[in-house]
Structure formats: C-alpha cells, structure tokens
Design an enzyme around this catalytic site. Structure first.
Site, mmCIF file in Angstrom:
data_model
loop_
_atom_site.group_PDB
_atom_site.id
_atom_site.type_symbol
_atom_site.label_atom_id
_atom_site.label_comp_id
_atom_site.label_asym_id
_atom_site.label_seq_id
_atom_site.Cartn_x
_atom_site.Cartn_y
_atom_site.Cartn_z
ATOM 1 C CB VAL A 7 42.396 47.289 38.041
ATOM 2 C CG1 VAL A 7 42.245 48.633 38.743
ATOM 3 C CG2 VAL A 7 42.339 47.470 36.527
ATOM 4 C CG HIS A 8 42.263 43.925 43.881
ATOM 5 N ND1 HIS A 8 41.935 44.792 44.900
ATOM 6 C CD2 HIS A 8 42.556 42.741 44.486
ATOM 7 C CE1 HIS A 8 42.027 44.158 46.064
ATOM 8 N NE2 HIS A 8 42.396 42.914 45.837
ATOM 9 C CB ILE A 9 47.155 42.653 41.465
ATOM 10 C CG1 ILE A 9 46.338 41.403 41.836
ATOM 11 C CG2 ILE A 9 48.651 42.414 41.706
ATOM 12 C CD1 ILE A 9 46.592 40.219 40.925
ATOM 13 C CB ALA A 15 38.029 43.597 37.778
ATOM 14 C CB ILE A 16 41.719 40.314 39.631
ATOM 15 C CG1 ILE A 16 40.321 39.882 40.107
ATOM 16 C CG2 ILE A 16 42.774 39.837 40.621
ATOM 17 C CD1 ILE A 16 39.861 40.475 41.427
#
Lengths: 300, 213
Positions: free
Chosen positions: B170-172, B167-168
């Site tokens: 994707v966030h980055i 998920a992170i």
C-alpha cells in the site's frame, strides 16, 4: 537420490506428487517395542551407533541410568528409565526406547519449508534428506514427540531413519536385530498390531489389566508402536504424550492460511494496479501551483 | 531545494532519505527471503541469497539491521505521526481519498491519517516480528524457549510478516499514485503546489517559517 526409490508418498514443501509408482504392496512397516519385555540393556543403542556410524560425546553422570542424557544428532535412539511407584506401593521400572515414532501424519514434514528435506516412503518411514535441509529447525517445532536434533556443527537435523537403508534391502532395523529379549520386533504394521494384541492378552491374564498398544490416532498412527503395561498412562513412560497430534498452532501456521495469505498479498498489489488504471494518479497541476504561489505571497 | 528557492520546499533531508532507503532495501531483502520460506511456490527465491541455508542464515541478521535502521527513522518521524482529531475525519472520508477528491478532505499536516496509520502498523509489525523472530532463531535462541512458544513464534512471525508486506505494498502504491511523492524521498523536495494540495497545514507552517527567517 531419494526420489529414485519411486515410493515417495509425501515430500516436504512440495505441491505436486513425487514419484510414487512403487507402492508398499506387501504392507506398510512397523517396529513394535514391547516395554514389558525390555530389560534396559541398551543393546539397541549400541547397534544404532554401530550401523549408523555415530559416536556421541562422552558426557557426565547425571544421576540416572539414561545415557546419554538426551537424544542428540549423534544419538538417534535412547533408553529412558522411569521409576514408578504403583498404587500397591511396589516399584516399577518403566523403560522406554525413545526415538522417532515415524508418524503416519508427520508434523516435522508439515512444518519443513525446504522442498524434499523430509520425505515419507510408501512403507511409512519418515526420512530426513540432509542434502536439502536448510537448518531452520522448523521440524523441531512441528514434531509432537520432541525428536529431531540439530547439529551445532553442520546445522542439519538428524533423527532415527528406521534404518531405511536396511529396510530397503529387506533387513530389519539394527536395533531390532540386536535386541536380546525380542522386545523389539519388526514387520508389516498389520502383523505387528496383531502380535501386540497377543502380547496384550497375555499381559492382561497376568494382572496388567490396563496393558495396551500405543499407536496414537492423533498423528494417523505411528510406524513405531509400543506395548505398554499402563497404556492408560503413557506419561509414566518418561513423558510419552497421552494424545499426541500436530499442534493446532503448527496446523494454522502451515495450513490453508499460507495460500490464502499469498493470495491476499497478490490481491493487494492487484487492487493498486486496478486503482491506477480505473481512477488514476493524483497529480499536482498548474492551478495548485498558482494557489500555492498566491498563498505564499499573501503570507505576511 | 533550499529555503530561498520558492519553487522547491524541502520535505526530507539527506540523512532521512538515506535512512529511509536503507530500511527500504532491507525490507525488500527480508520480504524476498521471508516469502521464500513462507510458501513452497516461492522457495526458488532462496537462489537470490545463495541457496536455502544462506537464506536461513542471512534473513534474521538483515532483520535486526532493519529494526535498528527503522528505530532511527522512527525517532525522527515520531512527532509528526501523532494522530490528531483531523486525521480521524480524514480516515473516515477514505472514499474521497481513493477517488482523488481532496477538496472534500480536512487539511493535512506533514502526514495524513493513512500515513500515520501505516507508521504505527510498521512499528507494531516490527516489534512483533523482532520478538517472534528471536523465538524461532534456532541457531542462537530457540533452545531457550518451550516448543509451544517457538510454535507461537513461528505463527506470529508469518502473520506479522504478511501484514507488513501488505502494508508496504500500500505504501509503495501510494508513492506511485500521488505523483511527486517519490521525488520527495529520492531528491528531498516537493513543489509548493504539491505541498498545498496534499499537506496544506504543513505547507502553511513551512511558508510562515520561510517568511519569518
């Protein structure tokens, strides 16, 4: 140090083979504990303390014969005494020497995340290498027999080594040497299995028709085996597991899911990279700024 | 960066930015130390933390610190991350999202559907990581739980760690992809055009607010 024995067939958290050119060509070893011959003298416990230079804390009486009350980082083997009233109404004293079973498929080794903290030698002995131990305690979760104990002082785990140091130079484990009744014997796994069968025939002829060998297949067999009078009910012996195996939870946790998860993480990053190359960034241009400015001016 | 500068719209105040980066740095440390114990191929990452035992010691403390820091951040961001009808429409048009066809998307408030889903993914992951982490924190807690519960904790911890890392990522990547986003979290402001393009409903709210002041 451990690798130089050149007979390491399994090594925790290691993806490539370890030096294993020296096999156990004369056969793997096994310790056979005949619970039907045990008199509960605890000589094995004392011998273990002596050979390994271990002294447990002096505890308090808990109302039963087990002393100390449980295995610990200082007590690698322990006699457990169970009082069993058989269907005939007679009392049977089922005494079992507890300790590491040295599984052929060791759950502790499977769970360990630190390279080389747990090894298995060609002769079958499962050994902890405390210099590589990081103190996470995963081996405790991996073990189907509740054996490893972590030290509160140095945060390393300890358990029976099957006297790997003695066995390496051709001696039998200390507990075997000390046993006064011959209830603990040591040799090749083949010999010990055969010896057990002779014992079982004898026991059956004397009325113990459920006598049998405890060498659980669920963990690939063990290098510490029991002769039990009631092999159909191992739980009678202070909770010896009936069908031990590496927990499916541990299998899932440490199995094929790990490389797959690592691949998925890499794939997520790779998809991002390809998106940037293929579709490109989402930028704000002058037109957007103009549109925003027009709307700001319009707003009353 | 203030309200009077028409070229800049404030998106994140200094406190929020600092809070975000405390969480972000903690996350990186946790991901590195967690991955080190996740797969043998990554065990060398323990060297960054002073070896295996130090990695084992530090990871749970950093974890607790991150949960506390994220709790503060989530209190601030909670209201704007409530999912609305238009977010579901936005999410259904994910094809237009990834192909940069924003003209086909419904107007977006302070956060879009993807950001909101991420927000709740993080909350669920952190809650589960905290609980499972306590189960497998051998030094203090594991002894109080049955071995089956500890095994379940180990599996759950690995699983939610894996989900959170993905998920992170994707966030980055979203920050790299949508230009101007990183500046919003480092400097605190965005251009009106950025706000108009990516978060039009929020842009209108903010512009109206400025005019009223």
């Amino acid at each position: 140090m451990p690798l130089q024995s050149l007979d390491v067939v399994r090594r925790s958290a290691t993806t490539l083979p370890s030096p294993e050119v020296r096999g156990a060509h004369t056969g793997q070893v096994a310790k056979l504990i005949d619970t039907t011959k045990c008199i509960g003298c605890k000589a094995c416990q004392v011998a273990c303390m002596e050979w390994n230079d271990l002294r447990d804390e002096i505890g308090t009486c808990t109302g039963h014969y087990d002393n100390p009350a449980d295995l610990s980082e200082h007590s690698w083997t322990l006699m457990r005494y169970a009082e069993y009233e058989n269907p005939k109404g007679d009392l049977e004293w089922l005494i079992r020497k507890d300790g590491c079973m040295h599984c052929e498929d060791p759950g502790c080794l499977k769970a360990c995340p630190s390279p080389g903290a747990i090894v298995q030698y060609a002769n079958g002995i499962v050994d902890f290498q405390e210099e590589n131990c990081i103190g996470c305690g995963y081996c405790i979760a991996g073990c189907p027999f509740d054996i490893p104990r972590i030290s509160k002082k140095d945060k390393k785990v300890y358990k029976c080594t099957l006297c790997s140091d003695r066995v390496a130079v051709g001696l039998e484990p200390a507990c075997v040497k000390a046993c006064p009744t011959g209830a603990i014997v040591f040799g090749t796994k083949e010999d010990m299995t055969q010896h057990a069968q002779e014992r079982i025939v004898d026991l059956k002829s004397r009325g113990f028709d459920q006598a049998g060998l405890y060498d659980p297949a669920g963990v690939g067999g063990t290098h510490v085996m029991y002769v039990l009078h009631h092999a159909d009910q191992p739980l009678l012996y202070s909770g010896l597991p009936e069908k031990p195996r590496i927990s499916p939870t541990v299998g899932l946790w440490k199995g094929v899911t790990k490389p797959l998860a690592l691949f998925a993480i890499a794939a997520t990053a790779a998809i991002g990279f390809l998106h940037y190359i293929g579709i490109g960034p989402n930028e704000t241009d002058e037109q957007d700024e103009d549109a925003a400015r027009r709307e700001q001016e319009k707003t009353p | 960066m203030n309200a009077r500068d028409p070229e800049r719209i404030e998106r994140y105040g200094a406190a929020t930015r600092i809070n975000h980066w405390i969480v972000a740095i903690s996350f990186v440390l946790l991901a590195l130390s967690g991955l080190a114990l996740f797969h043998p191929a990554l065990f060398w990452l323990t060297n960054l933390f002073g070896g295996g035992p130090w990695t084992r010691i530090l990871h749970p403390f950093i974890g607790c610190f991150m949960v506390a820091a994220f709790l503060l951040l989530s209190v601030k961001l909670w209201r704007d991350n409530m999912l609305q009808q238009r977010d579901w429409i936005w999410l259904r048009k994910i094809g237009d999202v990834v192909n940069n066809r924003e003209q086909n998307l419904p107007e977006v408030g302070r956060y879009n559907g993807g950001q909101k889903i991420l927000f709740f993914t993080i909350i669920v992951c952190l809650a589960c990581l905290l609980l499972s982490g306590i189960l497998i924190w051998r030094q203090y807690f594991s002894g109080y739980f049955s071995v089956d519960l500890v095994r379940l904790g180990a599996l759950a911890h690995a699983f939610f760690g894996f989900v959170l890392i993905c998920a992170i990522i994707v966030h980055i990547y979203a920050g790299i992809w949508v230009k101007g986003s990183i500046r919003a979290m480092t400097r605190g402001w965005v251009t009106p055009g950025w706000a108009w393009k990516h978060h039009r409903a929020w842009f209108r709210e903010v512009t109206r607010g400025i005019q009223q002041r």
